[in-house]
Design an enzyme around this catalytic site. Structure first.
Site, PDB file in Angstrom:
ATOM      1  N   SER A  13       3.673  -2.227  10.322  1.00  0.00           N
ATOM      2  CA  SER A  13       5.118  -2.347  10.513  1.00  0.00           C
ATOM      3  C   SER A  13       5.678  -3.718  10.124  1.00  0.00           C
ATOM      4  O   SER A  13       6.563  -4.251  10.796  1.00  0.00           O
ATOM      5  CB  SER A  13       5.502  -1.982  11.955  1.00  0.00           C
ATOM      6  N   GLU A  20      -6.758   4.799   8.048  1.00  0.00           N
ATOM      7  CA  GLU A  20      -6.519   6.230   7.780  1.00  0.00           C
ATOM      8  C   GLU A  20      -7.771   6.866   7.171  1.00  0.00           C
ATOM      9  O   GLU A  20      -8.117   7.998   7.490  1.00  0.00           O
ATOM     10  CB  GLU A  20      -5.292   6.386   6.867  1.00  0.00           C
ATOM     11  N   GLY A  29       2.842   2.264  10.898  1.00  0.00           N
ATOM     12  CA  GLY A  29       3.832   3.330  10.764  1.00  0.00           C
ATOM     13  C   GLY A  29       4.542   3.682  12.058  1.00  0.00           C
ATOM     14  O   GLY A  29       5.217   4.700  12.155  1.00  0.00           O
ATOM     15  N   GLU A  45      -5.260  -4.754  10.581  1.00  0.00           N
ATOM     16  CA  GLU A  45      -4.219  -3.750  10.811  1.00  0.00           C
ATOM     17  C   GLU A  45      -4.470  -3.055  12.145  1.00  0.00           C
ATOM     18  O   GLU A  45      -5.293  -2.134  12.223  1.00  0.00           O
ATOM     19  CB  GLU A  45      -4.245  -2.703   9.689  1.00  0.00           C
ATOM     20  N   ASN A  63       0.876  -1.174   0.000  1.00  0.00           N
ATOM     21  CA  ASN A  63       0.000   0.000   0.000  1.00  0.00           C
ATOM     22  C   ASN A  63       0.914   1.225   0.000  1.00  0.00           C
ATOM     23  O   ASN A  63       1.508   1.543   1.019  1.00  0.00           O
ATOM     24  CB  ASN A  63      -0.891  -0.033   1.250  1.00  0.00           C
ATOM     25  N   LYS A  68       0.149   4.237  -0.234  1.00  0.00           N
ATOM     26  CA  LYS A  68      -0.484   5.419   0.391  1.00  0.00           C
ATOM     27  C   LYS A  68      -0.259   6.646  -0.508  1.00  0.00           C
ATOM     28  O   LYS A  68      -0.219   6.510  -1.729  1.00  0.00           O
ATOM     29  CB  LYS A  68       0.028   5.615   1.822  1.00  0.00           C
ATOM     30  N   HIS A  85      -9.433   1.479   4.926  1.00  0.00           N
ATOM     31  CA  HIS A  85      -8.167   1.588   5.662  1.00  0.00           C
ATOM     32  C   HIS A  85      -8.385   2.490   6.873  1.00  0.00           C
ATOM     33  O   HIS A  85      -9.174   3.438   6.810  1.00  0.00           O
ATOM     34  CB  HIS A  85      -7.080   2.171   4.744  1.00  0.00           C
TER      35      HIS A  85
HETATM   36  P1  13P Z   1       3.240   0.353   7.735  1.00  0.00           P
HETATM   37  O1  13P Z   1       3.715  -0.930   7.110  1.00  0.00           O
HETATM   38  O2  13P Z   1       3.972   1.555   7.281  1.00  0.00           O
HETATM   39  O3  13P Z   1       3.121   0.239   9.237  1.00  0.00           O
HETATM   40  O4  13P Z   1       1.718   0.573   7.192  1.00  0.00           O
HETATM   41  C1  13P Z   1       0.808  -0.468   7.284  1.00  0.00           C
HETATM   42  C2  13P Z   1      -0.399  -0.088   6.521  1.00  0.00           C
HETATM   43  O5  13P Z   1      -1.154   0.784   6.917  1.00  0.00           O
HETATM   44  C3  13P Z   1      -0.651  -0.793   5.260  1.00  0.00           C
HETATM   45  O6  13P Z   1      -1.931  -0.533   4.767  1.00  0.00           O
END
Ligand code: 13P
Length: 254
Positions: A216, A100, A176, A170, A12, A14, A98
């Protein structure tokens, strides 16, 4: 390793990568991963890079995903993208809900369910994200939260559609942050998700659904996470932005 379900590892990206940067990345991935058959590999660039990335991965073992989609098929919805527009670029998967987007765009389970139905109507596969915050985990409501997200965001899907749906677990506190759920924490929640799907649909459906872990994921923790019986892949953020780290996650998972 031999898995019951084929691993699905998706990057992803982003809101990262211009077209040129995205092409650099997929050209590198194509070179490094050409021999890999054991894992389904997916990249999810921003919308603006889908066209070029789609051409760059033609005839390769890398599939294309998008990061969001409208629940509408077209019309006066400024700024939105419909399924038919994604299909033009051979998109196969769409990340939905997601954390976010749940947080910043206030996406609800009902909206995510409507989007999931729209993806299936267009023969696209949704990757529906669920996960708890740290406060929810610590106050003991994790299963209630994840169970509610699952029920709400798969509402209305037929059994056949559910089998073709991917769930991504997640934990919000692991995204992150460099904090990964321990393998046992991940396995426990994945098993809970599968039990919940068996309850909402049936055992056969629950056995078929692929459940990815995200938060992560790095080359160093991929093997142990992917070796868990109910972990069927990964949704990778930061480490999917570099050829080396995404390649190593995939190679370490085989
Ligand atoms: P990270 O791997 O940067 O923690 O992000 C995970 C994520 O949100 C994937 O959709």
């Amino acid at each position: 390793m031999q898995k019951e379900r084929k691993l699905l590892i998706a990057g992803n990206w982003k809101m990262n990568k211009t077209v040129a940067e995205g092409l650099d990345l997929v050209n590198g991935l194509r070179r490094e991963l050409s021999g890999v058959k054991e894992v389904d590999i997916v990249v999810c660039p921003p919308f603006t890079a889908l066209s070029e990335v789609s051409k760059a991965i033609l005839d390769s073992n890398i599939r294309l995903g998008a990061q969001n989609m409208s629940e509408q098929t077209g019309g006066a919805y400024t700024g939105e993208i419909a399924a038919a527009m994604l299909k033009e670029f051979s998109v196969r998967f769409v990340i939905l809900g997601h954390s976010e987007r749940r947080q910043y765009q206030k996406e609800s389970d009902a909206l995510i369910a409507a989007k999931a139905l729209a993806t299936h109507a267009a023969s696209l596969k949704p990757i529906i994200c669920v996960g708890e915050t740290l406060a929810e985990r610590e106050s003991g409501v994790m299963e209630k939260i994840i169970g509610g997200q699952l029920k709400g965001s798969t509402a209305g899907l037929s059994k056949t559609q559910m089998e073709e749906t991917v769930i991504a677990y997640e934990p919000v506190w692991a995204i992150g942050t460099g904090k990964t759920a321990s393998t046992q924490q991940a396995q426990d929640v994945h098993a809970f998700i599968r039990r919940t799907l068996a309850h909402l649909f049936d055992d056969a459906v629950a056995k078929r659904v692929r459940i990815q872990y995200g938060g992560s994921v790095k080359p160093a923790n991929a093997r142990e996470l992917m070796s868990q019986p109910d972990v069927d892949g990964a949704l990778v953020g930061g480490a999917a932005l570099e050829v080396r780290s995404f390649t190593d996650i995939i190679k370490n998972s085989i």
